[in-house]
Design a protein around this motif. Structure first.
Motif, short mmCIF file in Angstrom:
data_model
loop_
_atom_site.label_atom_id
_atom_site.label_comp_id
_atom_site.label_asym_id
_atom_site.label_seq_id
_atom_site.Cartn_x
_atom_site.Cartn_y
_atom_site.Cartn_z
N LEU A 93 6.34 3.37 1.85
CA LEU A 93 7.27 2.92 2.87
C LEU A 93 8.39 3.94 3.04
CD1 LEU A 93 7.59 -0.82 1.83
CD2 LEU A 93 6.14 0.15 3.61
N PHE A 94 8.84 4.12 4.26
CA PHE A 94 9.95 5.02 4.54
C PHE A 94 11.10 4.16 5.05
CE2 PHE A 94 12.48 8.32 6.43
CZ PHE A 94 12.23 9.43 5.63
N PRO A 120 13.65 -4.52 10.60
CA PRO A 120 14.80 -4.80 9.72
C PRO A 120 14.34 -5.29 8.35
CG PRO A 120 14.97 -6.04 11.79
CD PRO A 120 13.63 -5.39 11.78
N ASP A 121 14.98 -4.76 7.29
CA ASP A 121 14.67 -5.17 5.93
C ASP A 121 15.88 -5.84 5.30
OD1 ASP A 121 13.03 -5.34 3.58
OD2 ASP A 121 14.16 -3.65 2.76
N GLU A 122 17.05 -5.32 5.56
CA GLU A 122 18.33 -5.86 5.11
C GLU A 122 19.29 -5.66 6.27
OE1 GLU A 122 19.42 -3.81 1.53
OE2 GLU A 122 17.57 -4.37 0.53
N PRO A 123 20.53 -6.09 6.16
CA PRO A 123 21.43 -5.97 7.31
C PRO A 123 21.48 -4.59 7.98
CG PRO A 123 22.47 -7.26 5.60
CD PRO A 123 21.17 -6.76 5.03
N SER A 124 21.49 -3.52 7.21
CA SER A 124 21.54 -2.20 7.84
C SER A 124 20.38 -1.30 7.43
CB SER A 124 22.87 -1.51 7.53
OG SER A 124 23.01 -1.33 6.14
N ASN A 125 19.40 -1.86 6.71
CA ASN A 125 18.21 -1.10 6.31
C ASN A 125 17.03 -1.45 7.20
OD1 ASN A 125 19.41 0.24 4.20
ND2 ASN A 125 18.50 -1.00 2.60
N TYR A 126 16.20 -0.45 7.47
CA TYR A 126 15.02 -0.64 8.30
C TYR A 126 13.85 0.09 7.67
CZ TYR A 126 18.39 -2.10 11.80
OH TYR A 126 19.40 -2.76 12.45
N LEU A 127 12.66 -0.46 7.87
CA LEU A 127 11.44 0.21 7.43
C LEU A 127 10.76 0.78 8.67
CD1 LEU A 127 10.13 -2.46 4.92
CD2 LEU A 127 11.24 -0.28 4.38
N VAL A 128 10.27 2.00 8.55
CA VAL A 128 9.59 2.68 9.66
C VAL A 128 8.13 2.26 9.64
CG1 VAL A 128 8.98 4.90 10.67
CG2 VAL A 128 11.17 4.64 9.47
N VAL A 129 7.63 1.79 10.76
CA VAL A 129 6.23 1.40 10.88
C VAL A 129 5.46 2.65 11.33
CG1 VAL A 129 4.56 -0.09 12.04
CG2 VAL A 129 6.84 -0.96 11.47
N ASP A 130 4.66 3.19 10.41
CA ASP A 130 3.95 4.44 10.71
C ASP A 130 2.52 4.21 11.18
OD1 ASP A 130 2.79 3.67 8.34
OD2 ASP A 130 3.20 5.53 7.28
N THR A 131 2.13 2.96 11.33
CA THR A 131 0.76 2.65 11.74
C THR A 131 0.65 2.31 13.23
OG1 THR A 131 1.08 0.38 11.01
CG2 THR A 131 0.04 1.88 9.45
N VAL A 132 1.72 2.57 13.98
CA VAL A 132 1.72 2.29 15.42
C VAL A 132 0.67 3.15 16.12
CG1 VAL A 132 3.10 2.41 17.53
CG2 VAL A 132 4.11 1.57 15.42
N PHE A 137 1.92 8.35 12.33
CA PHE A 137 1.46 8.42 10.95
C PHE A 137 1.59 9.84 10.41
CE2 PHE A 137 -1.79 8.91 7.68
CZ PHE A 137 -1.51 7.82 6.86
N VAL A 138 1.16 10.83 11.19
CA VAL A 138 1.25 12.23 10.76
C VAL A 138 2.70 12.68 10.66
CG1 VAL A 138 0.69 14.60 11.44
CG2 VAL A 138 -1.04 12.81 11.65
N ARG A 139 3.53 12.30 11.63
CA ARG A 139 4.95 12.67 11.58
C ARG A 139 5.65 12.07 10.36
NH1 ARG A 139 6.63 15.04 16.44
NH2 ARG A 139 5.13 14.75 18.12
N MET A 140 5.32 10.83 10.03
CA MET A 140 5.93 10.17 8.88
C MET A 140 5.45 10.80 7.57
SD MET A 140 8.19 8.34 9.96
CE MET A 140 8.67 8.00 8.29
N ARG A 141 4.21 11.22 7.55
CA ARG A 141 3.70 11.91 6.35
C ARG A 141 4.52 13.17 6.10
NH1 ARG A 141 -0.97 11.97 3.26
NH2 ARG A 141 -1.52 14.03 2.48
N GLU A 142 4.83 13.91 7.16
CA GLU A 142 5.67 15.12 7.02
C GLU A 142 7.06 14.75 6.52
OE1 GLU A 142 6.09 17.68 10.38
OE2 GLU A 142 4.02 18.39 10.25
N MET A 143 7.63 13.67 7.05
CA MET A 143 8.98 13.26 6.62
C MET A 143 8.97 12.84 5.15
SD MET A 143 10.92 11.45 9.79
CE MET A 143 12.52 11.61 9.01
N HIS A 144 7.91 12.16 4.70
CA HIS A 144 7.79 11.79 3.28
C HIS A 144 7.79 13.06 2.43
CE1 HIS A 144 7.23 7.47 2.87
NE2 HIS A 144 6.40 7.45 3.91
N LEU A 145 6.98 14.04 2.82
CA LEU A 145 6.89 15.27 2.05
C LEU A 145 8.23 16.01 2.03
CD1 LEU A 145 3.36 16.49 3.22
CD2 LEU A 145 3.98 15.55 0.97
N GLU A 146 8.92 16.09 3.18
CA GLU A 146 10.22 16.75 3.23
C GLU A 146 11.26 16.04 2.35
OE1 GLU A 146 11.35 17.02 7.33
OE2 GLU A 146 9.70 18.40 7.81
#
Length: 153
Positions: A93-94, A120-132, A137-146
């Motif tokens: 999860l990102f 939304p996960d908490e009041p100011s936290n959000y989870l990125v949905v990479d399966t849209v 998915f590829v862009r999020m994989r790069e962000m995870h690696l970075e």
């Protein structure tokens, strides 16, 4: 002469990282979209080398003389999120965190890469949905690696 025109819809063309073809995202930024506010989240270049998430707050075009500048007011979601939680690591999860609204910034509309789905996960936290779609998915994989996150194949 100065002229400012508000917009509530934005069509963003981007090159897919999967097939290298041009694709299109349709983004909304409207206080009254079918009776409810609708402000899409985006993936945007903050600098040429830094990409962040944010929420569109206002879209407009500023015309000064013969020059036109398409701009967006964006609420950045780039505040530090703290340590990478075990559950986030286990499920790849990102997490992003919104800054205060006072940190909203103006960006050129040309800096917007892609729409994004944030949950939304908490009041100011959000989870990125990479399966849209596969491009996200590829862009999020790069962000995870970075970010130095362990990415499972």
């Amino acid at each position: 002469m100065l002229k400012i025109t508000e917009f509530r819809f934005l069509k963003v063309n981007y090159e897919s990282m999967v097939d290298w073809w041009q694709h299109t995202d349709y983004l909304r930024c409207s206080p009254q979209f079918f009776g409810t506010p609708h402000f899409d989240c985006i993936f945007i270049h903050m600098t040429p080398t830094k990409v962040i998430f944010g929420r569109l707050l206002f879209l407009f075009e500023c015309t000064v003389g013969k020059h036109t500048f398409p701009l967006a007011l964006v609420h950045p979601y780039d505040a530090p999120t703290g340590i990478h939680l075990r559950k986030d690591k286990n499920f790849n999860l990102f997490r992003v965190r919104a800054r205060t609204r006072a940190h909203s910034q103006f960006f050129s509309v040309r800096s917007i890469i892609h729409g994004a789905l944030l949950v939304p996960d908490e009041p100011s936290n959000y989870l990125v949905v990479d399966t849209v779609d596969t491009d996200m998915f590829v862009r999020m994989r790069e962000m995870h690696l970075e970010a130095g996150h362990l990415v499972r194949a």
